[in-house]
Design a protein around this motif. Structure first.
Motif, PDB file in Angstrom:
ATOM      1  N   TRP A 134       0.835  -1.204   0.000  1.00  0.00           N
ATOM      2  CA  TRP A 134       0.000   0.000   0.000  1.00  0.00           C
ATOM      3  C   TRP A 134       0.871   1.256   0.000  1.00  0.00           C
ATOM      4  O   TRP A 134       0.633   2.188  -0.764  1.00  0.00           O
ATOM      5  N   LYS A 135       1.885   1.263   0.829  1.00  0.00           N
ATOM      6  CA  LYS A 135       2.771   2.427   0.926  1.00  0.00           C
ATOM      7  C   LYS A 135       3.447   2.711  -0.419  1.00  0.00           C
ATOM      8  O   LYS A 135       3.564   3.856  -0.841  1.00  0.00           O
ATOM      9  N   ASN A 136       3.847   1.678  -1.114  1.00  0.00           N
ATOM     10  CA  ASN A 136       4.544   1.856  -2.390  1.00  0.00           C
ATOM     11  C   ASN A 136       3.610   2.183  -3.552  1.00  0.00           C
ATOM     12  O   ASN A 136       4.076   2.606  -4.608  1.00  0.00           O
ATOM     13  N   SER A 137       2.301   1.999  -3.375  1.00  0.00           N
ATOM     14  CA  SER A 137       1.373   2.312  -4.471  1.00  0.00           C
ATOM     15  C   SER A 137       0.666   3.648  -4.262  1.00  0.00           C
ATOM     16  O   SER A 137      -0.207   4.015  -5.035  1.00  0.00           O
ATOM     17  N   ARG A 138       1.051   4.397  -3.239  1.00  0.00           N
ATOM     18  CA  ARG A 138       0.414   5.692  -2.973  1.00  0.00           C
ATOM     19  C   ARG A 138       0.768   6.698  -4.055  1.00  0.00           C
ATOM     20  O   ARG A 138       1.861   6.698  -4.591  1.00  0.00           O
ATOM     21  N   ASP A 139      -0.168   7.570  -4.326  1.00  0.00           N
ATOM     22  CA  ASP A 139       0.027   8.684  -5.250  1.00  0.00           C
ATOM     23  C   ASP A 139      -0.169   9.951  -4.429  1.00  0.00           C
ATOM     24  O   ASP A 139      -1.246  10.172  -3.864  1.00  0.00           O
ATOM     25  N   MET A 140       0.858  10.794  -4.363  1.00  0.00           N
ATOM     26  CA  MET A 140       0.784  11.956  -3.473  1.00  0.00           C
ATOM     27  C   MET A 140      -0.326  12.937  -3.845  1.00  0.00           C
ATOM     28  O   MET A 140      -0.756  13.739  -3.034  1.00  0.00           O
ATOM     29  N   HIS A 141      -0.812  12.876  -5.060  1.00  0.00           N
ATOM     30  CA  HIS A 141      -1.891  13.769  -5.496  1.00  0.00           C
ATOM     31  C   HIS A 141      -3.268  13.133  -5.341  1.00  0.00           C
ATOM     32  O   HIS A 141      -4.264  13.718  -5.751  1.00  0.00           O
ATOM     33  N   ASP A 142      -3.324  11.955  -4.781  1.00  0.00           N
ATOM     34  CA  ASP A 142      -4.575  11.206  -4.675  1.00  0.00           C
ATOM     35  C   ASP A 142      -4.829  10.826  -3.217  1.00  0.00           C
ATOM     36  O   ASP A 142      -4.711   9.664  -2.840  1.00  0.00           O
ATOM     37  N   VAL A 143      -5.170  11.814  -2.409  1.00  0.00           N
ATOM     38  CA  VAL A 143      -5.375  11.570  -0.982  1.00  0.00           C
ATOM     39  C   VAL A 143      -6.541  10.609  -0.772  1.00  0.00           C
ATOM     40  O   VAL A 143      -6.427   9.640  -0.018  1.00  0.00           O
ATOM     41  N   PHE A 144      -7.667  10.864  -1.438  1.00  0.00           N
ATOM     42  CA  PHE A 144      -8.820   9.980  -1.287  1.00  0.00           C
ATOM     43  C   PHE A 144      -8.466   8.554  -1.711  1.00  0.00           C
ATOM     44  O   PHE A 144      -8.781   7.592  -1.020  1.00  0.00           O
ATOM     45  N   GLY A 145      -7.830   8.415  -2.871  1.00  0.00           N
ATOM     46  CA  GLY A 145      -7.474   7.086  -3.374  1.00  0.00           C
ATOM     47  C   GLY A 145      -6.516   6.358  -2.453  1.00  0.00           C
ATOM     48  O   GLY A 145      -6.612   5.138  -2.277  1.00  0.00           O
ATOM     49  N   THR A 146      -5.595   7.102  -1.847  1.00  0.00           N
ATOM     50  CA  THR A 146      -4.652   6.495  -0.910  1.00  0.00           C
ATOM     51  C   THR A 146      -5.391   5.914   0.291  1.00  0.00           C
ATOM     52  O   THR A 146      -5.138   4.779   0.704  1.00  0.00           O
ATOM     53  N   LEU A 147      -6.332   6.682   0.835  1.00  0.00           N
ATOM     54  CA  LEU A 147      -7.111   6.192   1.974  1.00  0.00           C
ATOM     55  C   LEU A 147      -8.050   5.057   1.566  1.00  0.00           C
ATOM     56  O   LEU A 147      -8.216   4.081   2.304  1.00  0.00           O
ATOM     57  N   ALA A 148      -8.652   5.176   0.386  1.00  0.00           N
ATOM     58  CA  ALA A 148      -9.532   4.108  -0.105  1.00  0.00           C
ATOM     59  C   ALA A 148      -8.738   2.823  -0.305  1.00  0.00           C
ATOM     60  O   ALA A 148      -9.193   1.730   0.057  1.00  0.00           O
ATOM     61  N   ASN A 149      -7.546   2.947  -0.869  1.00  0.00           N
ATOM     62  CA  ASN A 149      -6.703   1.783  -1.109  1.00  0.00           C
ATOM     63  C   ASN A 149      -6.307   1.117   0.210  1.00  0.00           C
ATOM     64  O   ASN A 149      -6.294  -0.113   0.317  1.00  0.00           O
ATOM     65  N   LEU A 150      -6.009   1.924   1.230  1.00  0.00           N
ATOM     66  CA  LEU A 150      -5.683   1.367   2.539  1.00  0.00           C
ATOM     67  C   LEU A 150      -6.879   0.588   3.086  1.00  0.00           C
ATOM     68  O   LEU A 150      -6.723  -0.541   3.569  1.00  0.00           O
ATOM     69  N   GLY A 151      -8.061   1.167   2.981  1.00  0.00           N
ATOM     70  CA  GLY A 151      -9.264   0.474   3.452  1.00  0.00           C
ATOM     71  C   GLY A 151      -9.520  -0.815   2.691  1.00  0.00           C
ATOM     72  O   GLY A 151      -9.893  -1.835   3.278  1.00  0.00           O
TER      73      GLY A 151
END
Length: 192
Positions: A134-151
């Motif tokens: 999850w940490k390596n697939s984060r996109d710094m411009h995609d806050v919502f997507g980062t949180l959704a991906n974690l969930g």
């Protein structure tokens, strides 16, 4: 039935050949009308073991952020339903890439997740490995997507982990293409 030629077009649903992403969410559609309602999602989350408080919070978050983008109209759905034919539009930049743009499982990317982050010989993944992915697939411009991906990934780990705290590759594949949900909800025969 052929898939849409451009990603902005919706794959027909219901159809004889739904996309993998459509199959993933279709088990939540209890009445088979092509829409996932808030009560459908609450019921499904409770059916897989989420507490009723967690299910209510999950329903609000999922439908609040996912309903509008799946619709055919510029007007939002007043009941916050998720339209299965447009579910590919929910995909975000911070995903692990297991689905292609139109909602088809990418087997090469899926297999590479276990090679890069998991235990390739056992074909398993621990929570720490899931969090690293999850940490390596984060996109710094995609806050919502980062949180959704974690969930999404944490939820998958909670649902699938064995007594050893690991998730198996085939169990995860079953969850991604929807077979897990159909079995959990007892409606495997109603699969699209």
């Amino acid at each position: 039935m052929p898939l849409p030629r451009v990603p902005s077009e919706d794959a027909p649903y219901p159809s004889k050949n739904p996309t993998d992403l459509q199959k993933h969410v279709a088990a939540f559609d209890r009445d088979g009308d092509g829409f996932i309602t808030v009560p459908d999602t609450c019921w499904a989350l409770q059916k897989i073991g989420v507490s009723w408080i967690g299910a209510i919070i999950g329903c609000i978050v999922v439908h609040l952020f996912s309903s509008y983008v799946t619709q055919e109209s510029w007007l939002p759905d007043p009941w916050f339903r998720i339209r299965i034919a447009g579910v590919h539009r929910i995909m975000h930049a911070s995903s692990a890439g297991t689905f292609r743009q139109r909602g088809i499982l990418d087997p090469v990317t899926f297999d590479s997740l276990f090679e890069m982050y998991g235990n390739p010989s056992e074909e398993t993944m621990t929570l720490q490995q899931v969090l690293t992915m999850w940490k390596n697939s984060r996109d710094m411009h995609d806050v919502f997507g980062t949180l959704a991906n974690l969930g999404e990934w944490f939820g998958a780990w909670v649902a699938l982990k064995g007594k050893d705290g690991k998730i198996k590759k085939e169990d995860l594949r079953s969850l991604i293409i929807g077979d897990y949900f159909h079995k959990a909800f007892g409606n495997a025969k109603k699969k699209p």
